[in-house]
Scaffold this motif. Structure first.
Motif, PDB file in Angstrom:
ATOM      1  N   GLU A  34       0.829  -1.206   0.000  1.00 37.24           N
ATOM      2  CA  GLU A  34       0.000   0.000   0.000  1.00 37.24           C
ATOM      3  C   GLU A  34       0.863   1.255   0.000  1.00 37.24           C
ATOM      4  O   GLU A  34       0.526   2.261  -0.651  1.00 37.24           O
ATOM      5  N   HIS A  35       1.971   1.212   0.730  1.00 36.39           N
ATOM      6  CA  HIS A  35       2.860   2.369   0.763  1.00 36.39           C
ATOM      7  C   HIS A  35       3.496   2.604  -0.606  1.00 36.39           C
ATOM      8  O   HIS A  35       3.645   3.754  -1.067  1.00 36.39           O
ATOM      9  N   SER A  36       3.878   1.525  -1.302  1.00 36.82           N
ATOM     10  CA  SER A  36       4.485   1.669  -2.620  1.00 36.82           C
ATOM     11  C   SER A  36       3.485   2.210  -3.628  1.00 36.82           C
ATOM     12  O   SER A  36       3.861   2.972  -4.546  1.00 36.82           O
ATOM     13  N   LEU A  37       2.215   1.852  -3.482  1.00 39.29           N
ATOM     14  CA  LEU A  37       1.195   2.324  -4.414  1.00 39.29           C
ATOM     15  C   LEU A  37       0.960   3.824  -4.291  1.00 39.29           C
ATOM     16  O   LEU A  37       0.449   4.454  -5.230  1.00 39.29           O
ATOM     17  N   SER A  89       0.344   8.955  -8.808  1.00 39.64           N
ATOM     18  CA  SER A  89       0.616   7.842  -7.903  1.00 39.64           C
ATOM     19  C   SER A  89       0.584   6.529  -8.677  1.00 39.64           C
ATOM     20  O   SER A  89      -0.108   6.403  -9.702  1.00 39.64           O
ATOM     21  N   LEU A  90       1.363   5.579  -8.193  1.00 37.92           N
ATOM     22  CA  LEU A  90       1.384   4.258  -8.832  1.00 37.92           C
ATOM     23  C   LEU A  90       0.004   3.609  -8.789  1.00 37.92           C
ATOM     24  O   LEU A  90      -0.381   2.896  -9.730  1.00 37.92           O
ATOM     25  N   LYS A  91      -0.744   3.877  -7.757  1.00 44.15           N
ATOM     26  CA  LYS A  91      -2.090   3.322  -7.651  1.00 44.15           C
ATOM     27  C   LYS A  91      -2.983   3.817  -8.790  1.00 44.15           C
ATOM     28  O   LYS A  91      -3.666   3.027  -9.452  1.00 44.15           O
ATOM     29  N   SER A  92      -2.943   5.123  -9.066  1.00 43.18           N
ATOM     30  CA  SER A  92      -3.760   5.672 -10.150  1.00 43.18           C
ATOM     31  C   SER A  92      -3.267   5.192 -11.501  1.00 43.18           C
ATOM     32  O   SER A  92      -4.067   4.905 -12.401  1.00 43.18           O
ATOM     33  N   ALA A  93      -1.950   5.132 -11.678  1.00 45.09           N
ATOM     34  CA  ALA A  93      -1.409   4.659 -12.949  1.00 45.09           C
ATOM     35  C   ALA A  93      -1.812   3.221 -13.224  1.00 45.09           C
ATOM     36  O   ALA A  93      -2.181   2.857 -14.350  1.00 45.09           O
ATOM     37  N   LEU A  94      -1.767   2.391 -12.198  1.00 44.28           N
ATOM     38  CA  LEU A  94      -2.146   0.986 -12.366  1.00 44.28           C
ATOM     39  C   LEU A  94      -3.630   0.859 -12.700  1.00 44.28           C
ATOM     40  O   LEU A  94      -4.024   0.005 -13.514  1.00 44.28           O
ATOM     41  N   ASN A  95      -4.453   1.698 -12.109  1.00 48.29           N
ATOM     42  CA  ASN A  95      -5.882   1.656 -12.435  1.00 48.29           C
ATOM     43  C   ASN A  95      -6.118   1.984 -13.908  1.00 48.29           C
ATOM     44  O   ASN A  95      -6.936   1.330 -14.581  1.00 48.29           O
TER      45      ASN A  95
END
Length: 632
Positions: free
Chosen positions: A51-54, A108-114
């Motif tokens: 979660e921190h990396s995302l 953020s990596l989370k948004s990019a992955l989505n």
């Protein structure tokens, strides 16, 4: 004992809320934020690391790159175990060889992955200490349970009207209402005509129990559905006064409606009343959306209004009084010298004769009562000076205490002349300001009352005790002096204006001398054997206080920090009194010796001004302590 001398930090109209900078910074650093919900199962350290990396920001640039290669690059760049759920992906007919094109800067990596997985109709979940890429259908079956504490969102903010002891109209109405409380069909509770109605709560309260239903701990009557029976006794319950139903319905209607069990999905949401908590069982991405929605609702609710209302009364009085009494005594000593010893001794005839006064020739002065003057002189008096008191301005009319000048002059001769002149002038000014202050929630109705109450005998209760009538005076409290303020504040959508609905009332006892009204009742005493005595008159005095009150009911729109004149009253009273003898006061030049003039003027002005200030706690916290996000 040391704390008793600590007055605390300064707060005022310009700085309504004060943050403790050290404590706020400690809370921001040490206190955990549970606004995103608390998972039922504690996350492992590896899951927390993912979660921190995302949350880290990345730069990506892929052009027609296979999805499989993109996932491998992200795995190596950010040291995250990304594992595709091949059985679920292949069952949906999705290929990992599908080309992906995307270019992103500082997201953020989370948004990019989505956004990358959205091109292939895939999503990600954190499961078994890895980031798993799977289909939407498969992810919907992977649910997690979180609890969201929502006390501040489901408990409505109370509206407060004018308190009963300060409501003069309610006190007067209570004197007219029949004894024994409310009659059938009357409203409960009773509200006065100046109390604000239909206040806008921050959230909607539950439906109250109808007046005809018995008051029960939980709101349902005996035998109603949902009431458990214990030992043959029905345990009644009432509806909660919270608004969790509206909040649950909002979440279901706005966040993926098809994913909830009501619409054929697998997600569930329940409310636990003792902790005011929502227990949500949903996919992780939906849990994040719920947390974002609750955070947005809290930001919109986190608004208050500080209001200062200033009642400014200015009274000014001016008076002027110039009078001259010109008095003459016509001497009669020559004609009355031989009768004065007889009048003084009251002996007019020799002893043994009828003592009557029968002079043959006698000139004397008379008083208005028809008696001789004390010195038998004939008076010519101008007595209009006392009638020329200024009608306004508060002239004291105390000899020697007017702050003016007094002059008396006597001419002693056969005709005595006495002249008395008085001239006084005064200017009085009084300024009184009352400034009640209130701080309230956005949309709340609040009240402030600062009043003095006094008991008055306003009624007599007649009671028959053992065949005899007994009279009991009814002592009732009335607010006699003070300020009552009821206000509702609504902040505009841009948070730059405040709509205020105000109903201030200023109450004041008109005079310390309260008129008395007698009630006379004849009472016939009854003795043993039925014998009745003589009637006895019983008199009971009822007090009739005169109370002045000024009230304003209006709605105004005021800019944040601005001031508006809500209402006011200006009154000017002016009068002039002139008295003197009919003829002498009209002769030019000479009339000043026989004329008295008083002039008075009173000006009174009452202004009611209101100043609201919008308080956004998020802004105040950042401005005073540097903690939190900057104002938007």
């Amino acid at each position: 004992m040391n704390d008793a001398e600590e007055e605390g930090p300064y707060v005022g109209q310009d700085e309504v809320v004060r943050y403790d900078k050290v404590r706020t910074q400690q809370n921001a650093k040490d206190r955990k934020d549970h606004s995103g919900g608390i998972p039922i199962i504690n996350k492992s350290d590896k899951n927390k690391e993912i979660e921190h990396s995302l949350s880290k920001h990345v730069r990506l640039n892929f052009t027609d790159t296979p999805l499989e290669q993109v996932l491998d690059d992200l795995r190596s760049w950010h040291n995250i175990n990304i594992v595709p759920d091949l059985p679920a992906i292949e069952s949906e007919g999705i290929s990992l060889k599908r080309p992906v094109s995307i270019k992103l800067e500082d997201v953020s990596l989370k948004s990019a992955l989505n956004m990358i997985l959205h091109q292939a109709h895939l999503i990600w979940v954190i499961k078994d200490e890895v980031l798993q890429v799977t289909t939407e259908h498969q992810a919907n079956g992977t649910l997690e349970t979180r609890t969201f504490q929502v006390t501040d969102l489901v408990l409505p903010v109370e509206n407060y009207g004018m308190p009963g002891p300060a409501d003069l109209l309610r006190a007067l109405d209570d004197q007219r209402r029949p004894a024994g409380g409310l009659q059938q069909g009357q409203a409960s509770p009773y509200t006065g005509p100046f109390q604000m109605q239909n206040g806008q709560p921050v959230s909607s309260p539950g439906t109250p129990t109808p007046p005809t239903s018995p008051v029960t701990p939980f709101g349902r009557g005996p035998g109603m559905p949902g009431n458990p029976t214990v030992g043959g006794t029905t345990v009644t319950r009432s509806r909660s006064q919270t608004s969790e139903d509206a909040l649950i319905q909002l979440i279901k209607n706005t966040i993926k409606p098809q994913s909830w069990a009501d619409m054929g999905g697998t997600g569930t949401i329940e409310y636990f009343p003792p902790a005011n908590t929502l227990v949500v069982n949903q996919a992780s991405d939906i849990q994040e959306q719920i947390a974002d929605l609750l955070a947005a609702l809290r930001r919109l609710q986190d608004q208050e209004v500080a209001i200062e209302v200033r009642f400014i009364s200015i009274a000014e009085g001016f008076f002027e009084r110039i009078g001259l009494d010109f008095n003459i005594n016509v001497k009669t000593d020559r004609e009355t010298a031989r009768f004065e010893p007889q009048i003084t001794s009251q002996q007019f005839k020799p002893f043994g004769f009828i003592n009557d006064f029968s002079p043959d020739r006698f000139i004397t002065g008379l008083t208005p009562a028809g008696t001789f003057t004390s010195d038998l002189d004939i008076p010519l008096k101008n007595s209009s000076f006392g009638m020329a008191i200024p009608p306004f301005g508060g002239f004291p009319n105390i000899p020697g205490g007017n702050g003016g000048i007094e002059l008396g002059l006597a001419f002693l001769s056969d005709i005595q002349v006495f002249l008395f002149m008085e001239a006084a002038q005064g200017d009085q000014r009084t300024n009184v300001m009352q400034a009640p202050k209130l701080t309230m929630y956005n949309g709340q109705t609040a009240s402030l009352s600062v009043t003095d109450s006094q008991f008055f005998v306003t009624n007599v209760n007649v009671v028959q005790v053992q065949g005899q009538l007994a009279f009991f005076p009814n002592n009732s409290p009335f607010p006699t002096q003070g300020v009552n303020l009821t206000v509702q504040a609504v902040i505009s959508a841009d948070r730059r204006y405040v709509r205020l609905s105000l109903a201030p009332i200023l109450t004041n006892l008109a005079s310390a001398v309260v008129p008395l009204f007698p009630i006379v009742t004849p009472i016939i005493p009854t003795f043993e054997g039925g014998f009745q005595g003589q009637p006895v008159v019983f008199t009971q005095f009822i007090q009739q206080p005169v109370i002045n009150f000024i009230s304003v009911q209006t709605t105004v729109n005021v800019p944040d920090g601005g001031t508006v004149l809500m209402g006011g009253l200006k009154r000017l009273s002016e009068g002039r009194n002139e008295f003197g003898p009919p003829v002498l006061s009209k002769i030019p030049y000479i009339n000043r010796l026989f004329k008295n003039v008083g002039y008075g003027r009173e000006a009174e002005s009452l202004m009611i001004m209101v100043t609201p200030r919008v308080i956004i706690n998020e802004e105040e916290e950042y401005r005073q302590t540097g903690v939190g996000r900057p104002p938007e």
